[in-house]
Design a protein around this motif. Structure first.
Motif, short mmCIF file in Angstrom:
data_model
loop_
_atom_site.label_atom_id
_atom_site.label_comp_id
_atom_site.label_asym_id
_atom_site.label_seq_id
_atom_site.Cartn_x
_atom_site.Cartn_y
_atom_site.Cartn_z
N ILE A 134 -10.48 -0.11 -5.57
CA ILE A 134 -11.04 0.97 -4.76
C ILE A 134 -10.28 1.10 -3.44
O ILE A 134 -9.94 2.21 -3.00
CB ILE A 134 -12.54 0.73 -4.50
N LYS A 135 -10.01 -0.04 -2.83
CA LYS A 135 -9.34 -0.06 -1.52
C LYS A 135 -7.95 0.54 -1.57
O LYS A 135 -7.50 1.20 -0.62
CB LYS A 135 -9.27 -1.51 -1.01
N THR A 136 -7.24 0.35 -2.68
CA THR A 136 -5.84 0.78 -2.76
C THR A 136 -5.67 2.08 -3.55
O THR A 136 -4.54 2.53 -3.74
CB THR A 136 -4.98 -0.31 -3.43
N PHE A 137 -6.78 2.68 -4.02
CA PHE A 137 -6.65 3.87 -4.88
C PHE A 137 -5.94 5.02 -4.16
O PHE A 137 -5.05 5.66 -4.72
CB PHE A 137 -8.01 4.33 -5.37
N LYS A 138 -6.34 5.30 -2.93
CA LYS A 138 -5.74 6.41 -2.19
C LYS A 138 -4.24 6.20 -2.04
O LYS A 138 -3.44 7.12 -2.21
CB LYS A 138 -6.40 6.55 -0.82
N TRP A 139 -3.84 4.97 -1.73
CA TRP A 139 -2.42 4.67 -1.61
C TRP A 139 -1.70 4.80 -2.94
O TRP A 139 -0.56 5.28 -3.01
CB TRP A 139 -2.23 3.24 -1.07
N SER A 140 -2.37 4.42 -4.02
CA SER A 140 -1.73 4.43 -5.34
C SER A 140 -1.34 5.84 -5.76
O SER A 140 -0.45 6.02 -6.62
CB SER A 140 -2.65 3.82 -6.40
N LYS A 141 -1.98 6.86 -5.20
CA LYS A 141 -1.70 8.24 -5.60
C LYS A 141 -0.47 8.82 -4.90
O LYS A 141 -0.18 10.01 -5.03
CB LYS A 141 -2.92 9.12 -5.31
N LYS A 142 0.28 7.97 -4.21
CA LYS A 142 1.46 8.45 -3.48
C LYS A 142 2.70 8.53 -4.37
O LYS A 142 3.68 9.16 -4.00
CB LYS A 142 1.74 7.55 -2.27
N SER A 143 2.67 7.84 -5.52
CA SER A 143 3.83 7.90 -6.41
C SER A 143 3.39 7.69 -7.85
O SER A 143 2.30 7.16 -8.12
CB SER A 143 4.86 6.83 -6.04
N SER A 144 4.24 8.11 -8.78
CA SER A 144 3.95 7.97 -10.20
C SER A 144 3.82 6.50 -10.60
O SER A 144 2.91 6.11 -11.32
CB SER A 144 5.05 8.63 -11.03
#
Length: 414
Positions: free
Chosen positions: A353-363
């Motif tokens: 949950i904590k890193t989800f927003k960051w994960s959407k920065k690249s494929s």
């Protein structure tokens, strides 16, 4: 100069061992074990070198991994059923945890992370095709099984993780369309692979795995940026599910038969009765890993009658394992093991949950996040009704977890 050369050679050996282990994991038992041990030894040497150089990289995940190992070790040393298979069980458990832990502390390039993920996903193709051939064509197997993974439920757990990871990979092709170098036909192939894996779960007839696969697909599609992909994929899944119901496929017939015989849980309630009663034998640290199948009906009877309660043998069933990740932890590793399992589960979810927003920065980051999420949901979701997180699917879960932790530690801005 020689030190740098040695480190580079060690890194290449690390990657070679890891790659060979991943390819062997669902297909070849002996090579898988050889390459897994080779990888862990190589990583251990790297950790020792870093320690001597004063490179300290201990993070919260490191402390959690060492806690899991230490408490499992205590449950083995002080096993309630001693001298049986507790050390064998500990070894299996340890190799899975070490795989995730050591992988989480690696430092690879972005391209190497992509290649590792690709190997994990594509390695399923040969044994899946062979399993389908054995089951559907030559009928040498009574169910769909992945060669080295074995039992139909274990194979289904493995397939569920790969399905989620592949679907996440497919979704990423649309979330990051402008940045992707993947051609249209490659995207189509990824979509076809996701579809085949979903169909395979229906063929496999594991109701728990199929239910979690549906939930997994819905969750990943809900998180996608593309409404078009979301609608098309959900409609496709609904058509497949509806067709399987109308045609009364094996998994539907299986459910109907269990309902007709008033045994919807397939005797799991009786198995769980065994686990709940056996957890009283050694409540703090448990009976020892892999010692569940040594529980005897006479011991259950003695425990029940010692409390002054009536004993009914028909309330208990012994299939060889607990059919629950949580009850397995409670029986084999005690209250301590169950608490550590729950902490592991919630911290892994918190990390996602904590890193989800960051994960959407690249494929790549989104794909690896989807792999980790798939491993989490398959492990702790199917774990409600089956014994997950051991042997091949335990190693696979740790591969997806360790790979994502390593990637975000390496590339996430501090």
């Amino acid at each position: 100069m020689s030190r740098t050369f040695f480190r580079n050679k060690l890194l290449y050996l690390d990657l070679i061992m890891l790659g060979l282990m991943i390819v062997s994991l669902p297909s070849l038992e002996a090579p898988k074990n050889i390459f897994l041990v080779g990888y862990l030894i190589t990583r251990l040497i790297s950790e020792v070198i870093q320690s001597k150089q004063g490179i300290k990289q201990w993070k919260s995940w490191d402390f959690l991994f060492i806690t899991i190992i230490f408490t499992a070790f205590l449950s083995t040393v002080f096993a309630g059923f001693s001298g049986l298979e507790e050390w064998k069980g500990f070894k299996v458990f340890l190799t899975a945890i070490l795989t995730g832990w050591f992988l989480s502390r690696t430092h690879y390039s972005q391209n190497q992370y992509r290649i590792i993920f690709l190997l994990i996903v594509l390695a399923i193709i040969p044994p899946l095709l062979w399993g389908l051939y054995e089951y559907l064509v030559i009928h040498s197997k009574k169910s769909l099984e992945i060669h080295s993974v074995g039992h139909v439920n274990h194979s289904a757990i493995y397939l569920t993780m790969i399905f989620g990871a592949t679907l996440g990979w497919f979704i990423s092709q649309f979330n990051f369309k402008k940045k992707n170098k993947t051609t249209q036909w490659q995207t189509i192939l990824i979509g076809i692979m996701s579809f085949v894996l979903f169909i395979s779960l229906i063929i496999g007839q594991s109701r728990g795995a199929f239910g979690i696969a549906i939930l997994l697909g819905v969750c990943l599609l809900f998180l996608t940026n593309s409404m078009k992909v979301r609608i098309i994929t959900i409609v496709t899944m609904l058509l497949v599910i509806t067709s399987s119901m109308l045609l009364e496929s094996g998994i539907i017939q299986k459910q109907i038969n269990y309902q007709k015989s008033n045994n919807t849980l397939s005797n799991r309630d009786k198995v769980w009765n065994v686990s709940i009663e056996a957890s009283r034998f050694s409540p703090l640290l448990g009976l020892g890993l892999s010692n569940w199948h040594f529980i005897k009906l006479s011991q259950i009877q003695k425990s029940v009658e010692a409390r002054g309660e009536a004993f009914n043998a028909d309330n208990y069933f012994f299939p060889g394992h607990s059919h629950s990740l949580y009850l397995s932890a409670l029986v084999e590793r005690g209250i301590v093991g169950l608490m550590v399992t729950l902490i592991f589960m919630f911290y892994w979810l918190y990390d996602l949950i904590k890193t989800f927003k960051w994960s959407k920065k690249s494929s790549t980051s989104y794909t690896l996040w989807a792999g980790s999420f798939s491993a989490w949901l398959a492990t702790f979701g199917i774990g409600l009704v089956n014994t997950t997180f051991h042997h091949e699917h335990g190693i696979l879960a740790c591969l997806f977890l360790g790979l994502y932790i390593s990637y975000r530690n390496e590339l996430k801005p501090s």
